[in-house]
Design a protein around this motif. Sequence first.
Motif, PDB file in Angstrom:
ATOM      1  N   ASP A 171       0.829  -1.206   0.000  1.00 35.10           N
ATOM      2  CA  ASP A 171       0.000   0.000   0.000  1.00 35.10           C
ATOM      3  C   ASP A 171       0.863   1.255   0.000  1.00 35.10           C
ATOM      4  N   GLU A 172       1.930   1.238   0.814  1.00 35.53           N
ATOM      5  CA  GLU A 172       2.803   2.406   0.911  1.00 35.53           C
ATOM      6  C   GLU A 172       3.509   2.676  -0.409  1.00 35.53           C
ATOM      7  N   ALA A 173       3.960   1.624  -1.090  1.00 36.74           N
ATOM      8  CA  ALA A 173       4.661   1.794  -2.360  1.00 36.74           C
ATOM      9  C   ALA A 173       3.701   2.284  -3.440  1.00 36.74           C
ATOM     10  N   ALA A 174       2.459   1.802  -3.421  1.00 40.26           N
ATOM     11  CA  ALA A 174       1.478   2.234  -4.416  1.00 40.26           C
ATOM     12  C   ALA A 174       1.157   3.718  -4.258  1.00 40.26           C
ATOM     13  N   VAL A 175       1.017   4.168  -2.998  1.00 42.31           N
ATOM     14  CA  VAL A 175       0.741   5.586  -2.740  1.00 42.31           C
ATOM     15  C   VAL A 175       1.932   6.448  -3.168  1.00 42.31           C
ATOM     16  N   ALA A 176       3.137   6.006  -2.850  1.00 38.72           N
ATOM     17  CA  ALA A 176       4.330   6.758  -3.245  1.00 38.72           C
ATOM     18  C   ALA A 176       4.450   6.836  -4.763  1.00 38.72           C
ATOM     19  N   ALA A 177       4.116   5.734  -5.435  1.00 43.23           N
ATOM     20  CA  ALA A 177       4.167   5.712  -6.894  1.00 43.23           C
ATOM     21  C   ALA A 177       3.128   6.665  -7.477  1.00 43.23           C
ATOM     22  N   TYR A 178       1.949   6.709  -6.870  1.00 46.74           N
ATOM     23  CA  TYR A 178       0.892   7.611  -7.341  1.00 46.74           C
ATOM     24  C   TYR A 178       1.350   9.061  -7.248  1.00 46.74           C
ATOM     25  N   ARG A 179       1.950   9.421  -6.148  1.00 49.63           N
ATOM     26  CA  ARG A 179       2.415  10.801  -5.976  1.00 49.63           C
ATOM     27  C   ARG A 179       3.507  11.155  -6.975  1.00 49.63           C
ATOM     28  N   ALA A 180       4.464  10.249  -7.140  1.00 51.57           N
ATOM     29  CA  ALA A 180       5.567  10.512  -8.069  1.00 51.57           C
ATOM     30  C   ALA A 180       5.068  10.578  -9.512  1.00 51.57           C
ATOM     31  N   PHE A 181       4.167   9.678  -9.863  1.00 47.75           N
ATOM     32  CA  PHE A 181       3.628   9.613 -11.223  1.00 47.75           C
ATOM     33  C   PHE A 181       2.868  10.896 -11.560  1.00 47.75           C
ATOM     34  N   CYS A 182       2.024  11.357 -10.658  1.00 46.45           N
ATOM     35  CA  CYS A 182       1.239  12.566 -10.894  1.00 46.45           C
ATOM     36  C   CYS A 182       2.123  13.810 -10.964  1.00 46.45           C
ATOM     37  N   SER A 183       3.106  13.889 -10.086  1.00 45.70           N
ATOM     38  CA  SER A 183       4.006  15.043 -10.097  1.00 45.70           C
ATOM     39  C   SER A 183       4.775  15.118 -11.410  1.00 45.70           C
ATOM     40  N   PHE A 184       5.257  13.964 -11.879  1.00 41.69           N
ATOM     41  CA  PHE A 184       5.977  13.919 -13.151  1.00 41.69           C
ATOM     42  C   PHE A 184       5.084  14.364 -14.298  1.00 41.69           C
ATOM     43  N   LEU A 185       3.892  13.768 -14.404  1.00 45.61           N
ATOM     44  CA  LEU A 185       3.005  14.074 -15.518  1.00 45.61           C
ATOM     45  C   LEU A 185       2.585  15.536 -15.524  1.00 45.61           C
ATOM     46  N   LEU A 186       2.165  16.035 -14.370  1.00 42.61           N
ATOM     47  CA  LEU A 186       1.652  17.397 -14.319  1.00 42.61           C
ATOM     48  C   LEU A 186       2.734  18.404 -14.670  1.00 42.61           C
ATOM     49  N   GLY A 187       3.905  18.244 -14.056  1.00 42.13           N
ATOM     50  CA  GLY A 187       4.984  19.191 -14.320  1.00 42.13           C
ATOM     51  C   GLY A 187       5.395  19.194 -15.777  1.00 42.13           C
ATOM     52  N   HIS A 188       5.572  18.020 -16.351  1.00 44.71           N
ATOM     53  CA  HIS A 188       6.022  17.932 -17.735  1.00 44.71           C
ATOM     54  C   HIS A 188       4.959  18.447 -18.696  1.00 44.71           C
ATOM     55  N   LEU A 189       3.714  18.038 -18.504  1.00 46.29           N
ATOM     56  CA  LEU A 189       2.673  18.363 -19.468  1.00 46.29           C
ATOM     57  C   LEU A 189       2.235  19.819 -19.396  1.00 46.29           C
ATOM     58  N   LEU A 190       2.242  20.417 -18.210  1.00 52.32           N
ATOM     59  CA  LEU A 190       1.911  21.839 -18.131  1.00 52.32           C
ATOM     60  C   LEU A 190       2.937  22.677 -18.878  1.00 52.32           C
ATOM     61  N   LEU A 191       4.205  22.324 -18.745  1.00 54.96           N
ATOM     62  CA  LEU A 191       5.226  23.039 -19.494  1.00 54.96           C
ATOM     63  C   LEU A 191       5.058  22.822 -20.992  1.00 54.96           C
TER      64      LEU A 191
END
Length: 256
Positions: A171-191
């Motif tokens: 559960d902890e790894a899935a939550v950490a992956a969700y946060r990292a995945f969203c941060s990567f996508l949002l930052g890259h795609l907004l730019l």
Amino acid sequence: MPPSGTSTDPSPDDGTAAELDADAAVVRGEDLPSARTPLDKARIVAAALEHVEEAGLATLTMRRLGTRLGVEAMSLYRYVPGKEDLLDAVVEVLIGDMHADPEVLLEPRDGWQDFLQRLAHGVRRVALAHPKSFPLVASRPPEAPWLRPPLRSLDWVETFLSGLVGSGFSDEAAVAAYRAFCSFLLGHLLLEVSTLGADIGPLDVHEDGEDEDPRLLDHPTVRRLRRGLAQDHAAVEFEESLEELLNRIAVLRVEL
């Protein structure tokens, strides 16, 4: 004296002009926006999305949207309570587009890496298809305060987390992956969408054409490398960053 049958009256007012335009559309065999197609929420939201992509989010008003649809603005409120609700509905359409993407999976079939790669590319396709509307995914209130854009709906977060947990993530790894995945996508795609005309506030990018910014005179290294800095490598950078992200998530899967 004007020829027989020619009116000498002044130009028609806006209402008459609109009627004449409508008559001309019928003569040309075109469908009238409101008379030929019933008004409903889906059609209103689709028109709002088209307007934003053509003219920008800042120009969207209920009055302009009504004009686009050939109805009075008040008619829209029967289907959409207000502009804020309209913007939320636009976000729902963008998120829903991922469900309609045949390349995006709702559960892992060939491993979790393939699952996340497909999802990342699906989000990017939505962003590139609607670059001026995509920032709404980041700015509109989520369904819950702890959800992160662009995977900001409960359905997509459930898909993401259950897919990883079913692939052996804690559960902890899935939550950490969700946060990292969203941060990567949002930052890259907004730019990336900012280079396509999206208004993302302080990060917005404006081309100056051939005119050189005088401030570059005080920054010789930036001035010398400016052509390389201006080159578009968004697609390659997205792939490389996604690979790095997946490698980091693989480490999280083992450690957490």
